[in-house]
Design a protein around this motif. Structure first.
Motif, PDB file in Angstrom:
ATOM      1  N   ARG A   1     -20.368  -1.282  -6.813  1.00 51.70           N
ATOM      2  CA  ARG A   1     -19.420  -2.382  -7.061  1.00 51.70           C
ATOM      3  C   ARG A   1     -18.037  -1.940  -6.617  1.00 51.70           C
ATOM      4  O   ARG A   1     -17.780  -0.735  -6.501  1.00 51.70           O
ATOM      5  N   PRO A   2     -17.111  -2.870  -6.428  1.00 57.36           N
ATOM      6  CA  PRO A   2     -15.733  -2.437  -6.153  1.00 57.36           C
ATOM      7  C   PRO A   2     -15.188  -1.679  -7.357  1.00 57.36           C
ATOM      8  O   PRO A   2     -15.593  -1.919  -8.494  1.00 57.36           O
ATOM      9  N   THR A   3     -14.234  -0.788  -7.060  1.00 60.64           N
ATOM     10  CA  THR A   3     -13.659   0.086  -8.094  1.00 60.64           C
ATOM     11  C   THR A   3     -12.172  -0.189  -8.217  1.00 60.64           C
ATOM     12  O   THR A   3     -11.495  -0.398  -7.200  1.00 60.64           O
ATOM     13  N   LEU A   4     -11.657  -0.180  -9.432  1.00 62.67           N
ATOM     14  CA  LEU A   4     -10.207  -0.179  -9.623  1.00 62.67           C
ATOM     15  C   LEU A   4      -9.837   1.056 -10.429  1.00 62.67           C
ATOM     16  O   LEU A   4     -10.446   1.340 -11.461  1.00 62.67           O
ATOM     17  N   ILE A   5      -8.861   1.789  -9.894  1.00 64.69           N
ATOM     18  CA  ILE A   5      -8.348   2.980 -10.585  1.00 64.69           C
ATOM     19  C   ILE A   5      -6.882   2.716 -10.907  1.00 64.69           C
ATOM     20  O   ILE A   5      -6.093   2.392 -10.013  1.00 64.69           O
ATOM     21  N   ALA A   6      -6.536   2.828 -12.177  1.00 68.57           N
ATOM     22  CA  ALA A   6      -5.131   2.700 -12.566  1.00 68.57           C
ATOM     23  C   ALA A   6      -4.581   4.101 -12.807  1.00 68.57           C
ATOM     24  O   ALA A   6      -5.205   4.912 -13.496  1.00 68.57           O
ATOM     25  N   ALA A   7      -3.434   4.370 -12.191  1.00 70.30           N
ATOM     26  CA  ALA A   7      -2.815   5.689 -12.321  1.00 70.30           C
ATOM     27  C   ALA A   7      -1.426   5.521 -12.917  1.00 70.30           C
ATOM     28  O   ALA A   7      -0.590   4.800 -12.361  1.00 70.30           O
ATOM     29  N   ARG A   8      -1.191   6.153 -14.027  1.00 73.01           N
ATOM     30  CA  ARG A   8       0.151   6.168 -14.609  1.00 73.01           C
ATOM     31  C   ARG A   8       0.962   7.205 -13.833  1.00 73.01           C
ATOM     32  O   ARG A   8       0.580   8.377 -13.761  1.00 73.01           O
ATOM     33  N   ILE A   9       2.042   6.768 -13.211  1.00 73.12           N
ATOM     34  CA  ILE A   9       2.820   7.700 -12.388  1.00 73.12           C
ATOM     35  C   ILE A   9       4.271   7.773 -12.851  1.00 73.12           C
ATOM     36  O   ILE A   9       4.767   6.881 -13.545  1.00 73.12           O
ATOM     37  N   ASP A  10       4.946   8.828 -12.412  1.00 82.70           N
ATOM     38  CA  ASP A  10       6.342   9.042 -12.801  1.00 82.70           C
ATOM     39  C   ASP A  10       7.286   8.211 -11.915  1.00 82.70           C
ATOM     40  O   ASP A  10       6.847   7.466 -11.038  1.00 82.70           O
ATOM     41  N   GLY A  11       8.563   8.341 -12.127  1.00 86.92           N
ATOM     42  CA  GLY A  11       9.549   7.548 -11.390  1.00 86.92           C
ATOM     43  C   GLY A  11      10.129   8.262 -10.189  1.00 86.92           C
ATOM     44  O   GLY A  11      11.193   7.852  -9.686  1.00 86.92           O
ATOM     45  N   GLN A  12       9.445   9.299  -9.702  1.00 85.87           N
ATOM     46  CA  GLN A  12       9.950  10.015  -8.532  1.00 85.87           C
ATOM     47  C   GLN A  12       9.929   9.121  -7.290  1.00 85.87           C
ATOM     48  O   GLN A  12       8.965   8.390  -7.069  1.00 85.87           O
ATOM     49  N   PRO A  13      10.973   9.194  -6.463  1.00 84.66           N
ATOM     50  CA  PRO A  13      10.929   8.428  -5.212  1.00 84.66           C
ATOM     51  C   PRO A  13       9.878   8.999  -4.265  1.00 84.66           C
ATOM     52  O   PRO A  13       9.393  10.113  -4.468  1.00 84.66           O
ATOM     53  N   ALA A  14       9.533   8.225  -3.241  1.00 80.26           N
ATOM     54  CA  ALA A  14       8.569   8.702  -2.250  1.00 80.26           C
ATOM     55  C   ALA A  14       9.159   9.892  -1.508  1.00 80.26           C
ATOM     56  O   ALA A  14      10.384  10.072  -1.447  1.00 80.26           O
ATOM     57  N   VAL A  15       8.269  10.706  -0.927  1.00 80.83           N
ATOM     58  CA  VAL A  15       8.726  11.943  -0.289  1.00 80.83           C
ATOM     59  C   VAL A  15       9.022  11.758   1.206  1.00 80.83           C
ATOM     60  O   VAL A  15       9.478  12.689   1.869  1.00 80.83           O
ATOM     61  N   ALA A  16       8.757  10.595   1.760  1.00 81.47           N
ATOM     62  CA  ALA A  16       9.054  10.330   3.181  1.00 81.47           C
ATOM     63  C   ALA A  16       9.261   8.829   3.354  1.00 81.47           C
ATOM     64  O   ALA A  16       9.144   8.063   2.399  1.00 81.47           O
ATOM     65  N   THR A  17       9.588   8.428   4.549  1.00 82.85           N
ATOM     66  CA  THR A  17       9.735   6.995   4.844  1.00 82.85           C
ATOM     67  C   THR A  17       8.890   6.643   6.064  1.00 82.85           C
ATOM     68  O   THR A  17       9.028   7.280   7.110  1.00 82.85           O
ATOM     69  N   THR A  18       8.056   5.649   5.924  1.00 81.57           N
ATOM     70  CA  THR A  18       7.217   5.193   7.030  1.00 81.57           C
ATOM     71  C   THR A  18       8.093   4.741   8.197  1.00 81.57           C
ATOM     72  O   THR A  18       9.096   4.055   7.986  1.00 81.57           O
ATOM     73  N   HIS A  19       7.689   5.116   9.419  1.00 81.05           N
ATOM     74  CA  HIS A  19       8.398   4.632  10.593  1.00 81.05           C
ATOM     75  C   HIS A  19       8.147   3.124  10.710  1.00 81.05           C
ATOM     76  O   HIS A  19       7.012   2.674  10.825  1.00 81.05           O
ATOM     77  N   ARG A  20       9.252   2.357  10.661  1.00 82.86           N
ATOM     78  CA  ARG A  20       9.116   0.896  10.563  1.00 82.86           C
ATOM     79  C   ARG A  20       8.953   0.245  11.928  1.00 82.86           C
ATOM     80  O   ARG A  20       9.908  -0.235  12.510  1.00 82.86           O
ATOM     81  N   ASP A  21       7.733   0.222  12.398  1.00 87.70           N
ATOM     82  CA  ASP A  21       7.426  -0.441  13.664  1.00 87.70           C
ATOM     83  C   ASP A  21       6.131  -1.224  13.453  1.00 87.70           C
ATOM     84  O   ASP A  21       5.032  -0.682  13.654  1.00 87.70           O
ATOM     85  N   PRO A  22       6.263  -2.488  13.017  1.00 87.01           N
ATOM     86  CA  PRO A  22       5.067  -3.253  12.646  1.00 87.01           C
ATOM     87  C   PRO A  22       4.023  -3.354  13.752  1.00 87.01           C
ATOM     88  O   PRO A  22       2.817  -3.278  13.491  1.00 87.01           O
TER      89      PRO A  22
ATOM     90  N   ILE B   1     -11.583 -10.675  -5.629  1.00 83.24           N
ATOM     91  CA  ILE B   1     -12.330  -9.452  -5.289  1.00 83.24           C
ATOM     92  C   ILE B   1     -13.554  -9.316  -6.190  1.00 83.24           C
ATOM     93  O   ILE B   1     -14.641  -8.948  -5.743  1.00 83.24           O
ATOM     94  N   ALA B   2     -13.386  -9.656  -7.476  1.00 82.00           N
ATOM     95  CA  ALA B   2     -14.528  -9.583  -8.395  1.00 82.00           C
ATOM     96  C   ALA B   2     -15.621 -10.566  -7.971  1.00 82.00           C
ATOM     97  O   ALA B   2     -16.811 -10.268  -8.052  1.00 82.00           O
ATOM     98  N   ALA B   3     -15.206 -11.730  -7.475  1.00 78.53           N
ATOM     99  CA  ALA B   3     -16.194 -12.745  -7.086  1.00 78.53           C
ATOM    100  C   ALA B   3     -16.942 -12.335  -5.818  1.00 78.53           C
ATOM    101  O   ALA B   3     -18.147 -12.529  -5.701  1.00 78.53           O
ATOM    102  N   VAL B   4     -16.203 -11.735  -4.868  1.00 80.78           N
ATOM    103  CA  VAL B   4     -16.825 -11.359  -3.592  1.00 80.78           C
ATOM    104  C   VAL B   4     -17.537 -10.013  -3.727  1.00 80.78           C
ATOM    105  O   VAL B   4     -18.571  -9.763  -3.108  1.00 80.78           O
ATOM    106  N   ALA B   5     -16.936  -9.131  -4.516  1.00 82.19           N
ATOM    107  CA  ALA B   5     -17.524  -7.854  -4.929  1.00 82.19           C
ATOM    108  C   ALA B   5     -17.994  -6.928  -3.809  1.00 82.19           C
ATOM    109  O   ALA B   5     -19.128  -6.437  -3.847  1.00 82.19           O
TER     110      ALA B   5
END
Ligand SMILES: Cc1ncc(C[n+]2csc(CCOP(=O)(O)OP(=O)(O)O)c2C)c(N)n1
Length: 203
Positions: free
Chosen positions: A168-189, A101-105
């Protein structure tokens, strides 16, 4: 390297946030059909919970593919901004994509790493990042100079909005807690793929 109370050094000044909360904040700032690619598991579950936008793509099954998929979309559609959300464990499986990604930017790409220091969805085992990986320093060393830890929720939102007009491309690092996700994606690829392709105007 100094460490915080949990023994983790990297980004230890960053507030520990909640993934669902900051994902909601990110999605609320999107007004121009931005694409958002959610990584395996929790990142795409919380993206799903933040609103079923047709421009969202939900990665199922493979770790580390959110950033590479988003890179492809960003290159194919340079007029559209693309966000990618990935867990720290998944990014560790595919760190090489940062060099690509850095190379293609592509300037229309924002990478968000949700760092909870665990493989949460498979039971909360510690990732190697828990020992102190600094994703921002690593990204910068790969050539992604526009990379930062989000200090808190407001800073996360500010960095995300600023990335929309970055040169330029951006990278954001977020320190997050260990809470599980609040929903589940409907699994239909097939439905996920078709909806996304229509959402970005290629069907
Ligand atoms: C190549 C591969 N190895 C292992 C798995 C099993 N697996 C699925 S999700 C996951 C953990 C993901 O961790 P992370 O990206 O940090 O996200 P979190 O669960 O913390 O949200 C693992 C080990 C997989 N899907 N693919």
């Amino acid at each position: 390297m100094s460490t915080d109370a949990t023994g983790r050094g990297a980004g230890s000044n960053a507030k520990t946030m909640n993934r669902a909360e900051i994902t909601k904040r990110l999605v609320s700032r999107l007004a121009r059909g931005e694409a958002v690619v959610g990584g395996i598991g929790n990142t795409n579950f919380d993206l799903w919970a933040a609103g079923r936008r047709p421009e969202n793509f939900y990665m199922l099954g493979s770790m580390g593919l959110a950033f590479p998929i988003a890179l492809g979309v960003a290159l194919a559609q340079p007029q559209r901004h693309v966000f990618a959300l990935e867990g720290d464990g998944s990014l560790l499986m595919q760190m090489g994509c940062l060099a690509t990604i850095a190379a293609v930017a592509p300037k229309n790409l924002t990478l968000v790493v949700m760092d909870n220091g665990i493989y949460q969805i498979t039971g909360g085992q510690a990732t190697p990042a828990a020992a102190g990986t600094d994703f921002v320093a690593a990204a910068q060393a790969m050539g992604l100079s526009n990379a930062a830890w989000a200090a808190d929720e407001e800073d996360f939102e500010r960095l995300a909005v600023a990335s929309l007009t970055a040169a330029r491309p951006t990278l954001i690092a977020a320190r997050i807690d260990g809470q599980p996700a609040v929903a589940t994606t409907h699994r239909d690829p097939v439905q996920i793929r078709e909806r996304f392709m229509k959402g970005i105007g290629v069907r």
